[in-house]
Design a protein around this motif. Sequence first.
Motif, short mmCIF file in Angstrom:
data_model
loop_
_atom_site.label_atom_id
_atom_site.label_comp_id
_atom_site.label_asym_id
_atom_site.label_seq_id
_atom_site.Cartn_x
_atom_site.Cartn_y
_atom_site.Cartn_z
N ILE A 1 0.77 -1.22 0.04
CA ILE A 1 -0.13 -0.11 0.04
C ILE A 1 0.91 1.24 0.08
CG2 ILE A 1 -1.96 1.24 1.09
CD1 ILE A 1 -2.59 -1.59 0.06
N GLY A 2 2.06 1.16 0.69
CA GLY A 2 2.85 2.25 0.73
C GLY A 2 3.21 2.55 2.30
N LEU A 3 4.02 3.38 2.34
CA LEU A 3 4.66 3.74 3.83
C LEU A 3 4.30 5.04 4.35
CD1 LEU A 3 8.40 2.58 3.78
CD2 LEU A 3 6.40 1.34 4.53
N GLU A 4 3.08 5.48 4.01
CA GLU A 4 2.12 6.73 4.18
C GLU A 4 1.18 6.09 5.59
OE1 GLU A 4 0.83 10.05 5.89
OE2 GLU A 4 2.43 10.07 4.14
N PRO A 5 1.50 6.58 6.81
CA PRO A 5 0.81 6.19 7.94
C PRO A 5 -0.75 6.36 7.80
CG PRO A 5 2.77 7.47 8.87
CD PRO A 5 2.71 7.57 7.35
N GLN A 6 -1.15 7.42 7.14
CA GLN A 6 -2.63 7.72 6.44
C GLN A 6 -3.12 6.70 5.71
OE1 GLN A 6 -4.51 10.36 7.99
NE2 GLN A 6 -6.00 8.95 7.51
N SER A 7 -2.50 6.17 4.85
CA SER A 7 -2.97 5.08 3.82
C SER A 7 -2.72 3.72 4.75
CB SER A 7 -1.86 5.20 2.63
OG SER A 7 -1.81 6.15 1.79
N ILE A 8 -1.83 3.29 5.52
CA ILE A 8 -1.74 2.15 6.23
C ILE A 8 -3.07 2.14 7.12
CG2 ILE A 8 -0.76 0.93 7.98
CD1 ILE A 8 2.01 2.09 6.70
N ALA A 9 -3.35 3.14 7.82
CA ALA A 9 -4.24 3.16 8.76
C ALA A 9 -5.69 3.01 8.02
CB ALA A 9 -4.54 4.58 9.74
N ASP A 10 -5.87 3.56 6.88
CA ASP A 10 -7.01 3.53 5.83
C ASP A 10 -7.46 2.13 5.70
OD1 ASP A 10 -7.50 6.50 6.24
OD2 ASP A 10 -6.58 6.58 4.11
N PHE A 11 -6.18 1.57 5.26
CA PHE A 11 -6.43 0.08 4.92
C PHE A 11 -6.92 -0.87 6.08
CE2 PHE A 11 -4.81 -4.16 4.80
CZ PHE A 11 -5.14 -4.76 3.34
#
Length: 417
Positions: free
Chosen positions: A244-254
């Motif tokens: 998904i990528g290493l951006e905390p927001q994207s990880i949290a969204d997933f």
Amino acid sequence: MQIRDVLLAPGDGAFFYDDQEAIRSGAIQDGFIYVGAPTIPGFEAIRIPASSLSVGLVLADDVVVWGDMMNVQYSGAGGRDPLFNTGQISDLMSRVVVPRLFGVDASQFRKSCAEVFESVELLRLPLAVEYGVSQALLRASAHLQRKTMAEIICAEFDLPLPMCRVPIYCQSGDAREINVDKMILKAVDVLPHGLINSRQKFGVNGQTFVEFVKWVATRTGQIGRPGYHPVLHFDVYGWIGQEIGLEPQSIADFICRVADSVPDFTLNIESPADFDSTQAQLENYAKIVSILDNRGSSARIVVDERCNTLEDIRLFAEAKAAHLVQIKTPDVGSIADTARAVLICKANKVGAYVGGSCTETDLSAQASVHISVATQADMMLAKPGMGVDEGFSIVGNEQNRLLAMLTRRRTQNENVG
């Protein structure tokens, strides 16, 4: 002298040591082995049988108490100690550790550990040595004081005698579906780990993983006993960040999307991403935790990689950089530090999970149970091995026997009082 002699015996861990870097880089499985060249120093192949070394302390009454040394499955990765080498560890034991053991008072557990584990030329002893020798010293103290290992820990750390069982967490290995069924039939508290350690298992954009999570939730309702409602815990070995990528927001969204797919369950996500250093892991995990908390998500972040030693655990707990910390016992070192780690987590209102590795042995697993129960950890790993039945039996039975003994001890104390 309470320790009259020291024995060393080579042994086997209950699973295999794996080159995590090679697996993450796309090594293909062929049956049980991985095809390709290893990348981490010390590995002769990507997957090799786990070795261990037992240390036996011969006490003054000729009773021999044992502890087992080994490293974790993914040795040499994520800031961990290098691959376990029985010959090198045996040599270090003979030269450095054994002479120290002859000089300690084996009835005093923490004092003995402090004396035996002093650094050598400003270098800490290998953590596997601390782990195995501390198990033996804990058993020695328990034998000499005629108490359980848990009671020794309670006395050393000024803790009350525990009354409650600690939830048990099982791991599936690659035989995911079969082992999930076993766990459900045995009403395991926390399941199934899942071993989501490759792109094939995680899937494009995590879709394969999401489908597996939903299947596990559905399966508990299909074959579980009435009222059975486990915590769902999945170790994704950094693959959310990889895919998904290493951006905390994207990880949290997933993670929120995964949690929303199983709304009736508490969801633990272990190792969502690897940020390549302890400091980066600390900062980014704290952001992910904050996002999930602000959303009121039922998902909980579990830290493993980059959080190995007691000092690492202290940093993550104080920074609230996880909802739950895996205290990976061979990586922490002395089993006294595992007890300290649980207490640090509890003091910071962070969950404490006494984990470890499938590469461990029956002896190290049983010692871990006593630490977990004495400190009242939030959960503990069924270990060793990847077969579910064996680890669940070893850990579960040891806990039940221990609680029976502690109940008797409490009754005796009440009658004397």
